[in-house]
Design an enzyme around this catalytic site. Structure first.
Site, PDB file in Angstrom:
ATOM      1  CE  LYS A  13      -2.088  -0.602   3.971  1.00 16.52           C
ATOM      2  NZ  LYS A  13      -1.463  -1.823   4.517  1.00 16.52           N
ATOM      3  NE  ARG A  88      -3.672  -0.726  10.165  1.00 11.56           N
ATOM      4  CZ  ARG A  88      -2.634  -0.117   9.593  1.00 11.56           C
ATOM      5  NH1 ARG A  88      -2.712   1.124   9.213  1.00 11.56           N
ATOM      6  NH2 ARG A  88      -1.511  -0.783   9.382  1.00 11.56           N
ATOM      7  NE  ARG A 127       7.543  -2.675   6.256  1.00 17.34           N
ATOM      8  CZ  ARG A 127       6.268  -2.370   6.235  1.00 17.34           C
ATOM      9  NH1 ARG A 127       5.614  -2.288   5.088  1.00 17.34           N
ATOM     10  NH2 ARG A 127       5.617  -2.152   7.364  1.00 17.34           N
ATOM     11  NE  ARG A 160       6.739   0.242  10.100  1.00 15.96           N
ATOM     12  CZ  ARG A 160       5.521   0.203   9.563  1.00 15.96           C
ATOM     13  NH1 ARG A 160       5.331   0.676   8.334  1.00 15.96           N
ATOM     14  NH2 ARG A 160       4.512  -0.298  10.224  1.00 15.96           N
ATOM     15  NE  ARG A 171       2.648  -4.042  11.789  1.00 19.97           N
ATOM     16  CZ  ARG A 171       3.576  -3.812  10.871  1.00 19.97           C
ATOM     17  NH1 ARG A 171       4.781  -4.340  11.005  1.00 19.97           N
ATOM     18  NH2 ARG A 171       3.316  -3.078   9.836  1.00 19.97           N
TER      19      ARG A 171
END
Ligand code: AMP
Length: 215
Positions: A13, A88, A127, A160, A171
């Site tokens: 996204k 969300r 990532r 992160r 998550r």
């Protein structure tokens, strides 16, 4: 152009929203980025959000709804926007519809990115984000001689804290429980399009651009 990008964490996204906002010159509104900036600046919002974000949980609806209301009323949203990471929950989606009605905003599209669960975990834990320009990379995209630097702007790359394996898995569970039901909320609308997010970034981008330019 007023869009929502919808999908699990790691579905692309943020990457797609960034590409599109640069190409079409419209605001990329990432609630995750807004919260991370608030945390870095130790604002009351950031202090409130920190424990939820660190644990990979959702920040309470009333906090998020107030935040997005302020953004949608601001100059930033005047010439179109891409919402990335909001809504969300079903409560957030209902509040967003009410805000659109109140502010006279017409939503053009909800674009949903579908990615398999194993791939989500692989992507999240692989990532890195640029601390300067916010671009997102995986390890195969880094420069061999400067793997800790952004290939675009040479900013420092970081992982992160919520992209560690345990928090990434949590998550995904939170997404399945709280956010995936939202698909039903949007699916019956003719503004809803699902795209296979397993494809390379450039293919997904091309499909999105084709979809939006034929509208
Ligand atoms: P993201 O950068 O979109 O992956 O978001 C990172 C984290 O910010 C999430 O795991 C949540 O803790 C929080 N967050 C971002 N957007 C929302 C939202 N719409 N509702 C609740 N929490 C959010």
């Amino acid at each position: 152009m007023r869009l929502i990008f919808f999908g699990p964490p790691g579905s692309g996204k943020g990457t797609q929203a960034k590409l599109l906002s640069e190409e079409f010159g419209i605001s990329h509104i990432s609630t995750g980025d807004l919260l991370r900036a608030a945390m870095a600046n130790r604002t009351p919002l950031g202090i409130k959000a920190k424990s939820f974000m660190d644990a990979g949980n959702l920040v309470p609806d009333e906090v998020m709804i107030k935040l997005i209301h302020e953004v949608l009323e601001s100059e930033q949203a005047k010439n179109g926007f891409i919402l990335d990471g909001f809504p969300r929950t079903v409560a957030q989606a209902e509040a967003l519809d009410a805000m659109f009605a109140e502010l006279g905003i017409v939503l053009d599209r909800v674009i949903s990115l579908r990615v398999e669960h194993d791939e989500i975990i692989r992507r999240l834990t692989d990532r890195l984000t640029c601390s300067s320009c916010g671009r997102i990379y995986n390890s195969s995209q880094l420069q061999k001689d400067h793997p800790d630097r952004c290939p675009y702007c040479a900013g420092e790359l970081y992982q992160r804290p919520d992209d560690t394996p345990a928090t990434a898995r949590h998550r995904l569970e939170v997404y399945l429980k709280e956010t995936k039901p939202l698909k039903e909320f949007y699916r019956n609308s003719d503004r809803f399009t699902q795209i296979d997010g397993m494809q390379p970034i450039s293919n997904v981008h091309e499909i999105v651009v084709r979809l939006l330019t034929k509208d």
